[in-house]
Design an enzyme around this catalytic site. Structure first.
Site, PDB file in Angstrom:
ATOM      1  N   LYS A   1       3.983   8.850   3.887  1.00 53.59           N
ATOM      2  CA  LYS A   1       3.939   9.869   2.836  1.00 53.59           C
ATOM      3  C   LYS A   1       4.862  11.027   3.187  1.00 53.59           C
ATOM      4  O   LYS A   1       5.302  11.162   4.322  1.00 53.59           O
ATOM      5  CB  LYS A   1       2.503  10.422   2.678  1.00 53.59           C
ATOM      6  CG  LYS A   1       1.479   9.435   2.159  1.00 53.59           C
ATOM      7  CD  LYS A   1       1.600   9.235   0.666  1.00 53.59           C
ATOM      8  CE  LYS A   1       0.433   8.413   0.142  1.00 53.59           C
ATOM      9  NZ  LYS A   1       0.349   7.088   0.812  1.00 53.59           N
TER      10      LYS A   1
ATOM     11  N   SER B   1       0.818  -1.203   0.000  1.00 61.01           N
ATOM     12  CA  SER B   1       0.000   0.000   0.000  1.00 61.01           C
ATOM     13  C   SER B   1       0.857   1.261   0.000  1.00 61.01           C
ATOM     14  O   SER B   1       0.368   2.332  -0.258  1.00 61.01           O
ATOM     15  CB  SER B   1      -0.918   0.003   1.228  1.00 61.01           C
ATOM     16  OG  SER B   1      -0.140   0.025   2.404  1.00 61.01           O
TER      17      SER B   1
END
Lengths: 223, 223
Positions: free
Chosen positions: A181, A142
């Site tokens: 991120k 992911s």
DNA sequence: ATTATAAGCGAACAGTAGTTCGATTGTCAA
DNA sequence: TTGACAATCGAACTACTGTTCGCTTATAAT
């Protein structure tokens, strides 16, 4: 921006020759001939190889015996391989929180199970206090858009705030998942930017994202 | 008869030859010719030396390359590469060969500079002999789709062969450069596949590419 | 003594290897 | 453009080097 590497004064061809000679000796136990060198590096003329060998002599990398076949010897060392085990530093144990799975938050409380720790050298942390650091194993792909793949081990520094551009582990409260991120706070909202140029960023409001830590290192093992 | 037996069932002449070959290599860095051996031990005929050299091969003391000048190597010298020392909790220093840049070969230089080495824990190597491992820093984004990005440090295991799909560092002899690619041998030629969608593979013949090593680990530091 | 085998001898041969040299190309500064 | 210089090329030359082969010598078992 030239990094000024070794081989300062050697041309590419000379480096290639030196490289090949070392490799040849290491493999065969005796040096190559001029023509063997030439054919390997793609030079047909023996004089060119001879010319560059003499350059290597001038530069101090090799020695030659005149009129002697394979009369090349390396000045530095005959056996190229060196032993690489060296002085030990003090390792530090980093708490290993297991796998980071989408949909589950990272536990904040510390636990001190000894075999749930990974050992790293202090310089892996870049001067960061080891007690602030924890490790995770990434499960699933992911986070592949942040160039982090399944099985990677990430070292994170525990912190709840981040500066723009930091790579962070973020708990997205509304989505119920954790992601890795790059963090940007702009115009009152948070942009979570993937590292991959073709992926779109995620925009969330600051109160629905909870920073778990900042990534300082990534370790990947291939087999 | 013989007070001792320095070399098991070798004749005196064979012992003399072996002794001289060792001495010669140690002194010159390359093996002697048949005639050099002969003149030293007082044998005029090259065939006699040749005969005894073959005896030494049979006895397992040396190896010869047919039709190769000075094509002698001592058997004891070759296995210098296999050393397996398992340091328990000791760190190992991995030689750091600098950046891997298109157009520049990997320096084969000795790495006596302490900061030209990186330290890792042995378990980072997954049981691989540390002396077989070296490190590079990746420059450029040609491997970005293999999740290797600019600035990453890759640990490679020294090996000269690879299986299809392995991620290897390859020295292109005719181009004089080293590159990091996936390796595929197909139809007698080598395809070096970048893991970047916009980059074309490189096709070379097997004899103009020398595999330097295979990637075993990737370390990325974020700052 | 005879024989088989190992070891040695010397010469010739063919391919190998280092060297040399004239010519060409490329780069950089004047 | 011109000149100087480094790098390259191709070819030829000489000397070197491993191999081969017929022959001889030494040793030891038959």
């Amino acid at each position: 921006m030239s990094p000024k590497k070794p081989y300062n004064k050697l041309s590419k061809r000379q480096q290639a020759i030196l490289q090949y000679v070392k490799q040849f000796i290491d493999k065969n136990g005796y040096p190559p001939t001029i023509r063997e060198i030439g054919s390997q590096i793609g030079v047909a003329s023996t004089s060119v190889v001879n010319y560059n060998l003499n350059k290597l002599v001038e530069a101090g990398y090799i020695e030659r015996s005149d009129r002697v076949s394979r009369g090349i010897r390396l000045v530095a060392d005959i056996p190229a391989r060196k032993k690489s085990v060296k002085a030990a530093q003090q390792n530090v144990a980093i708490p290993y929180y297991g796998r980071i799975v989408a949909g589950e938050p990272i536990p904040v409380e510390a636990f001190d199970d000894p075999d749930k720790a990974i050992e790293v050298t202090p310089d892996m942390l870049g001067g960061i206090d080891p007690s602030e650091v924890f490790a995770l194993e990434v499960q699933g792909n992911s986070m592949i858009d942040a160039m982090i793949s399944d099985g990677d081990i990430v070292l994170l520094r525990r912190q709840e705030t981040a500066r723009n551009g930091d790579m962070v582990a973020v708990w997205l409260t509304t989505r119920g998942e954790t992601t890795l991120k790059r963090f940007y706070l702009e115009n009152g909202r948070v942009r979570l930017q993937p590292a991959h140029p073709t992926m779109e960023p995620i925009f969330v409001s600051p109160d629905e994202c909870q920073i778990q830590g900042k990534i300082i290192s990534i370790i990947r093992h291939l087999h």
